[in-house]
Write an enzyme that holds these catalytic residues in place. Structure first.
Site, PDB file in Angstrom:
ATOM      1  N   PRO A 139       0.823  -1.215   0.000  1.00 36.03           N
ATOM      2  CA  PRO A 139       0.000   0.000   0.000  1.00 36.03           C
ATOM      3  C   PRO A 139       0.860   1.269   0.000  1.00 36.03           C
ATOM      4  CG  PRO A 139      -0.897  -1.613   1.535  1.00 36.03           C
ATOM      5  CD  PRO A 139       0.395  -2.185   1.024  1.00 36.03           C
ATOM      6  N   GLY A 142       5.010   1.419  -4.194  1.00 33.41           N
ATOM      7  CA  GLY A 142       4.766   0.879  -5.538  1.00 33.41           C
ATOM      8  C   GLY A 142       5.962   1.159  -6.406  1.00 33.41           C
ATOM      9  N   THR A 169      -1.206  -9.777  -8.919  1.00 30.62           N
ATOM     10  CA  THR A 169      -1.792 -10.563 -10.018  1.00 30.62           C
ATOM     11  C   THR A 169      -1.789 -12.050  -9.646  1.00 30.62           C
ATOM     12  OG1 THR A 169      -1.072  -8.952 -11.649  1.00 30.62           O
ATOM     13  CG2 THR A 169      -1.465 -11.185 -12.463  1.00 30.62           C
ATOM     14  N   PRO A 253      13.848  -6.746 -16.706  1.00 30.57           N
ATOM     15  CA  PRO A 253      13.796  -6.531 -18.158  1.00 30.57           C
ATOM     16  C   PRO A 253      12.881  -7.528 -18.881  1.00 30.57           C
ATOM     17  CG  PRO A 253      16.041  -6.234 -17.397  1.00 30.57           C
ATOM     18  CD  PRO A 253      15.239  -6.718 -16.210  1.00 30.57           C
ATOM     19  N   GLU A 255      10.279  -9.047 -17.583  1.00 28.29           N
ATOM     20  CA  GLU A 255       8.896  -8.681 -17.252  1.00 28.29           C
ATOM     21  C   GLU A 255       8.448  -7.527 -18.151  1.00 28.29           C
ATOM     22  OE1 GLU A 255       8.053  -7.786 -13.146  1.00 28.29           O
ATOM     23  OE2 GLU A 255       6.002  -7.195 -13.624  1.00 28.29           O
TER      24      GLU A 255
END
Ligand SMILES: Cc1cc2nc3c(=O)[nH]c(=O)nc-3n(C[C@H](O)[C@H](O)[C@H](O)COP(=O)(O)OP(=O)(O)OC[C@H]3O[C@@H](n4cnc5c(N)ncnc54)[C@H](O)[C@@H]3O)c2cc1C
Length: 390
Positions: A139, A142, A169, A253, A255
């Site tokens: 939270p 990020g 995800t 990289p 990802e």
């Protein structure tokens, strides 16, 4: 006959897409069309794809295609992963989260787990018995990953983990989660460690809400909570603590390139669908495609998509030869996802009011495309990384 997204740009195939990669694409396309697409509305409603589909994907050889055969994979490269993600994008089942499982989670195990762990985990990731996720975001952290607060304290042969993650995800389905923790908060990035959590085997692990998103509805995205969660110290990735940040920098990289794969595939599908639509739909006594504005718009989009595809193909060539640098991977993520947003928006416009109706696929694509500019590092962060390379 409907325009084929795989051929809409009429470009020669790069060497890496030939033969067995091409066959894998065809097989993945058939699988997505027959097994996932017919039930996709149901998955969107349930806000996740059935676990059974993961097992079927595993049985069909669509999980861990780039992992070595000795660990249950198919012994391929990123080209094989690209073929599978392109098939997902071309069929339009973008919420089926196997791309993250295959080309983000599994590589961390291959590169940083012990031999015994690779033998234990990778075969189950390849069958779909284990569903993977990676939990970085919190939270309060990020873009600024160094600000991660989840704490892992050594206690005998266990870590005691406390903290929470969000926006994860596959967060509802995953039973195999790589968690970014701080083993030594004093040391900042150098105190960051990656720890594998086998959720079926630990106490103190809790899933939060399946978050209500504007798009990618068929994918589960969740909060996760760790309350005195006990994990064996052997689940640390790497030989020693404090390697997490370096490991993330080494793997990000791929990802980022993978987000580019989804982008170019959706761009091609949007173009194919829109070309068919404007040939069919009439206004003022002629097909929409006969208006010069339509032709000019589609000419511009096809030109940009062609530039994007050539750039993407080159990135994959470089990546499978070991030469894709982080700045170029960031360019692929930011530029292709920006282009995806533009193409999908313009294509929706050419559909008129029908483009705004959920029964037309372009409407779902419009919703699904938006997040591509945010996750995997926002496009602003990508520009920071490119800027640092100047
Ligand atoms: C659907 C979805 C799936 C996701 N899946 C995962 C997952 O599987 N695992 C995971 O760990 N995370 C996941 N994320 C989280 C995602 O990676 C983060 O949302 C993203 O990195 C941005 O972090 P944030 O949301 O905290 O935004 P913030 O960091 O708060 O950023 C807010 C805004 O400020 C800008 N900004 C921040 N810092 C700077 C700077 N230095 N310079 C200029 N601008 C800046 C950002 O670009 C953004 O526009 C997912 C997110 C979504 C929405």
């Amino acid at each position: 006959m409907a325009t084929n997204p795989a051929e809409v740009l009429a470009l020669p195939k790069p060497a890496w897409a030939a033969d067995e990669v091409g066959m894998l694409y065809d097989m993945a396309h058939r699988f997505m069309s027959e097994e996932i697409a017919p039930r996709y509305d149901e998955f969107e409603k349930n806000e996740m794809v059935d676990r059974e589909c993961w097992l079927k994907a595993g049985a069909a050889g669509l999980l861990c295609a780039s992992m070595p055969e000795e660990y249950g994979g198919s012994g391929g490269t990123f080209a094989h992963e690209s073929a599978i993600i392109e098939a997902i994008g071309h069929v339009g089942v973008d919420g089926f989260g196997i791309g993250l499982h295959n080309s983000i989670v599994a590589p961390y195990i291959l590169h940083y787990a012990s031999e015994e762990q690779k033998k234990r985990w990778l075969p189950k990731l390849a069958t779909g018995e284990l569903i993977g996720a990676i939990a970085m975001t919190e939270p309060g952290a990020g873009s600024d990953l160094q600000g991660v607060k989840t704490r892992a304290e050594k206690d005998g042969n266990q870590y005691k983990v406390n903290g929470s993650k969000t926006f994860i995800t596959n967060g509802q389905l995953a039973n195999f989660i790589i968690v970014v923790t701080k083993t030594d908060p004093e040391k900042g990035a150098k105190g960051t460690s990656l720890i594998v959590v086998e959720t079926d085997e630990v106490e103190g692990f809790e899933r939060g809400r399946n978050l209500d998103k504007i798009g990618l509805k068929a994918n589960d995205t969740s909060e996760l909570f760790f309350n005195d969660m006990r994990v064996p110290t052997s689940n640390l990735l790497g030989h020693e603590e404090g390697q997490g940040f370096v490991q993330l920098m080494q793997q990000l990289p791929q990802e980022r390139l993978q987000i580019g794969t989804g982008a170019i595939a959706m761009i091609e599908r949007a173009l194919a669908l829109t070309i068919d639509y404007v040939k069919e739909r009439k206004a003022f006594g002629k097909a929409i495609i006969e208006f010069q504005n339509t032709q000019f718009k589609l000419a511009e989009l096809k030109t940009e998509a062609t530039i994007g595809r050539v750039f993407y193909n080159d990135c994959v060539t470089r990546h499978i030869n070991g030469g894709l640098d982080p700045a170029t991977a960031s360019m692929a993520k930011y530029w292709l996802s920006d282009l995806q947003g533009k193409v999908v928006d313009e294509c929706l416009q050419l559909h008129g009011g029908y483009g705004y109706m959920n029964e037309y696929p372009i409407a779902r694509m419009f919703r699904d495309a938006r997040v591509q500019r945010i996750y995997g590092g926002t496009n602003e962060i990508m520009k920071l990384l490119i800027g640092r390379s100047l």
